[in-house]
Design a protein around this motif. Structure first.
Motif, short mmCIF file in Angstrom:
data_model
loop_
_atom_site.label_atom_id
_atom_site.label_comp_id
_atom_site.label_asym_id
_atom_site.label_seq_id
_atom_site.Cartn_x
_atom_site.Cartn_y
_atom_site.Cartn_z
N GLU A 152 2.25 7.10 -6.56
CA GLU A 152 1.19 8.00 -7.03
C GLU A 152 1.48 9.44 -6.64
OE1 GLU A 152 -2.25 6.30 -5.26
OE2 GLU A 152 -2.50 4.75 -6.81
N ILE A 153 2.07 9.64 -5.47
CA ILE A 153 2.37 10.99 -4.98
C ILE A 153 3.55 11.60 -5.74
CG2 ILE A 153 3.14 12.32 -2.97
CD1 ILE A 153 0.27 11.42 -2.80
N SER B 199 0.82 -1.22 0.00
CA SER B 199 0.00 0.00 0.00
C SER B 199 0.86 1.26 0.00
CB SER B 199 -0.94 0.00 1.21
OG SER B 199 -0.20 -0.04 2.42
N THR B 200 1.95 1.27 0.78
CA THR B 200 2.81 2.45 0.81
C THR B 200 3.57 2.60 -0.49
OG1 THR B 200 3.06 2.20 3.21
CG2 THR B 200 4.61 3.65 2.11
N LYS C 51 2.52 1.72 -3.45
CA LYS C 51 1.55 2.24 -4.41
C LYS C 51 1.28 3.72 -4.17
CE LYS C 51 -3.16 1.29 -6.13
NZ LYS C 51 -3.79 2.59 -5.79
N TRP C 52 1.13 4.09 -2.90
CA TRP C 52 0.84 5.48 -2.54
C TRP C 52 1.97 6.42 -2.93
CZ3 TRP C 52 3.71 8.30 1.07
CH2 TRP C 52 3.21 9.58 1.38
#
Length: 219
Positions: free
Chosen positions: A98-99, A91-92, A94-95
């Motif tokens: 994206e950021i 999850s991190t 992916k995050w």
């Protein structure tokens, strides 16, 4: 007396032994200092990445110490929750991709370059968000300790811990001796999270600095 051929043969053997020792010397030195030999394979890339995203004064030895703590420089490292050199959770990973899409193309935690880039960028992201609550400033040591705590356990937990410290009359702008003593985390998570900054800042970073990796000790 030895015949000329025997003397020459002995000289070749001795030269071979010396050459072998010279080849092994960097590895021996690294192991003697507690630095995995694999670290040297990634050193130039880490320096380039850190200079690109942080600047020429980037704390290379600190990033190296963090990677050491996360995976001991194994790009194929897998734990129960995270993967790769920098041990990003799915999850991190992916995050952060994206950021920061201009620097991280998708989530690729098993790619050494992606992992090192993500670690440097995420550390910068977290460090920039450690702001003083009461004091005029937060020391470099405390800022980095809180940054590493957030990297390990999440920035939300760091904010909660700082609030608990303030409510108890301790200084929310100081990690060691103050914020580190306050949390509602599970016992195992608290133990891991409190060990993380100590291990990196007080034990591993000095080791890499002594071995010649660029940087200045934070604590």
């Amino acid at each position: 007396m030895l015949a000329r051929a025997e003397k020459q043969g002995l000289q070749f053997v001795l030269l071979g032994l010396v050459a072998g020792l010279l080849i092994l010397l960097p590895t021996v030195n690294a192991l003697a200092g507690g630095i995995p030999s694999k670290a040297n394979a990634y050193k130039r890339d880490l320096i380039r990445i850190a200079h690109t995203h942080v600047g020429l004064d980037a704390p290379i030895a600190r990033y190296a110490a963090q990677i050491h703590q996360e995976s001991t420089w194994r790009s194929d490292a897998q734990s129960q929750y995270a993967d790769g050199l920098a041990q990003f959770t799915p999850s991190t990973a992916k995050w952060i991709a994206e950021i920061y899409p201009d620097h991280l193309e998708g989530a690729a935690p098993f790619s050494p370059r992606w992992a090192m880039t993500a670690l440097v960028i995420y550390d910068r992201h977290l460090l920039n968000r450690v702001k003083p609550w009461h004091a005029r400033d937060v020391t470099e040591c405390d800022r980095w300790a809180m940054t590493l705590s957030a990297y390990n356990g999440g920035p939300g937990w760091l904010r909660r811990d700082r609030r608990l410290a303030a409510a108890a009359g301790d200084d929310p702008d100081r990690w060691f001796g103050h914020v580190e003593h306050h949390t509602n985390r599970a016992a195992w998570a608290e133990l891991e999270n409190r060990h993380y900054p100590v291990r990196i800042l007080h034990q591993l970073e000095p080791r890499y600095l002594q071995a010649g990796w660029p940087g200045v000790k934070a604590c």
